[in-house]
Enzyme design. Structure first.
Site, PDB file in Angstrom:
ATOM      1  N   SER A   1       3.312 -10.084  -2.509  1.00 45.82           N
ATOM      2  CA  SER A   1       2.292 -11.075  -2.811  1.00 45.82           C
ATOM      3  C   SER A   1       2.878 -12.481  -2.634  1.00 45.82           C
ATOM      4  CB  SER A   1       1.723 -10.848  -4.211  1.00 45.82           C
ATOM      5  OG  SER A   1       0.559 -11.605  -4.418  1.00 45.82           O
TER       6      SER A   1
ATOM      7  N   ARG B   1      -7.846 -16.120 -15.002  1.00 52.45           N
ATOM      8  CA  ARG B   1      -7.115 -14.864 -14.823  1.00 52.45           C
ATOM      9  C   ARG B   1      -8.074 -13.692 -14.615  1.00 52.45           C
ATOM     10  NH1 ARG B   1      -2.278 -12.926 -13.078  1.00 52.45           N
ATOM     11  NH2 ARG B   1      -1.686 -11.013 -14.181  1.00 52.45           N
TER      12      ARG B   1
ATOM     13  N   ASP C   1      -6.730  -3.664  -0.154  1.00 57.90           N
ATOM     14  CA  ASP C   1      -6.400  -5.013  -0.629  1.00 57.90           C
ATOM     15  C   ASP C   1      -7.481  -5.996  -0.184  1.00 57.90           C
ATOM     16  OD1 ASP C   1      -5.262  -7.487  -1.263  1.00 57.90           O
ATOM     17  OD2 ASP C   1      -3.256  -6.906  -0.630  1.00 57.90           O
TER      18      ASP C   1
ATOM     19  N   HIS D   1      -4.984  -4.836  -4.184  1.00 66.30           N
ATOM     20  CA  HIS D   1      -3.768  -5.626  -4.010  1.00 66.30           C
ATOM     21  C   HIS D   1      -2.646  -5.154  -4.927  1.00 66.30           C
ATOM     22  CE1 HIS D   1      -1.312  -9.095  -3.036  1.00 66.30           C
ATOM     23  NE2 HIS D   1      -1.214  -9.408  -4.305  1.00 66.30           N
ATOM     24  N   ASP D   2      -2.981  -4.786  -6.148  1.00 68.05           N
ATOM     25  CA  ASP D   2      -1.957  -4.335  -7.093  1.00 68.05           C
ATOM     26  C   ASP D   2      -1.330  -3.011  -6.697  1.00 68.05           C
ATOM     27  OD1 ASP D   2      -2.008  -6.527  -8.714  1.00 68.05           O
ATOM     28  OD2 ASP D   2      -3.074  -5.589 -10.381  1.00 68.05           O
TER      29      ASP D   2
END
Length: 307
Positions: free
Chosen positions: A88, A160, A254, A287-288
């Protein structure tokens, strides 16, 4: 886990004795980011005048942060790295290292990172930043002496939560939560909530206990700056400078940094492990996935470090 950091880090399954990044073989340097809030100088750090840098903290680019890391390497007496590994935002650093300091990087692992931050990504980031700035407690970034110890926590938590939607995939959220309720109270009336709402709240509030709002803005702006081809005749010419053997890896679900960016890096770097295509991991975690699919990531890192 340790003092000031109550939970273990993401990388525990990848770094350690006998792990893919084997600390019985390699000395691992993990510098905190310039502009962050847990070690390196950032907006909450005390300036020479005895007050926090706060809104006076300078604008930083990914290239600035790598320049600071290069100075650290100089201080440690490290002429070249066996490997530079990052995912990332850390992957932005890894690619910047490989392009900007090709003689100092023997191997590079670029995980779930793009060659540039696109307009779409900048747009998503801009909404997050404005969410922090419109919190009345942000006070233009001068909130450290507010007296209540609160700061712009509501704005930071909401930012967040927005970011988390980019980190995970629709497939995962839909299969994990469906339309379940958080409690026995229906969300179709007053008082009840869907379970996914509670999940986002939990992670947003947890984040505010360990992060600084000014650092959040500083680091998001640094990500917006990312363009490996800036002042280097474009992305492809910049990637052509890389001499490191390179692993480029992405996640098929992602939606923050889609896989086409990783393929572009793989096509442009002269020496990749897998030709002109990035390694693509299939994962529902979005993405994680590069943080969660550790067994698959570890297998590819072992290939790189053995090359």
């Amino acid at each position: 886990a340790g003092p000031g950091h109550p939970t273990a880090g993401w990388w525990s399954d990848l770094v350690g004795p006998g792990a893919a990044i084997d600390t019985d073989r390699f000395f691992v340097v993990a510098p905190n980011m310039l502009g962050g809030c847990q070690g390196s100088t950032g907006p909450a750090s005390i300036a020479p005048d005895g007050y926090e840098w706060a809104s006076r903290f300078p604008y930083l680019t990914i290239r600035d942060q790598v320049a600071a890391q290069a100075l650290l390497a100089d201080r440690l007496g490290i002429g070249s790295w066996h490997a530079v590994v990052g995912g990332s935002m850390g992957g932005m650093h890894a690619i910047e290292w490989a392009v900007g300091h090709p003689d100092r990087v023997e191997r590079a692992a670029i995980l779930s990172a793009p060659p540039i931050t696109t307009a779409d990504q900048i747009a998503l980031n801009s909404v997050q930043m404005d969410t922090v700035r419109v919190d009345p407690r942000f006070a233009g970034g001068e909130y450290y002496d507010a007296g209540d110890g609160d700061g712009p926590h509501r704005g930071l938590a909401l930012a967040r939560r927005m970011a988390l939607l980019n980190y995970r995939s629709p497939t995962e959220l839909n299969s994990r939560f469906q339309r379940s309720w958080q409690s026995g109270v229906s969300p179709l009336g007053r008082g009840g909530r869907f379970a996914v709402e509670s999940y986002l709240d939990f992670h947003g509030n947890k984040f505010t206990r360990r992060f600084d709002a000014n650092s959040y803005l500083t680091l998001v702006e640094a990500m917006n700056s990312h363009d490996v081809g800036r002042d280097r005749d474009g992305v492809e010419d910049a990637l052509g400078r890389v001499t490191a053997t390179t692993l480029v890896l992405g996640i098929d679900s992602d939606r923050l940094f889609p896989i086409d960016g990783q393929h572009r890096i793989a096509r442009g770097v002269p020496r990749t492990l897998d030709g002109d295509s990035a390694v693509v991991l299939s994962s529902d975690f979005g993405h994680d996935g590069f943080l969660i699919e550790t067994a698959a990531v570890a297998a590819h890192l072992r290939r790189l470090l053995a090359s």
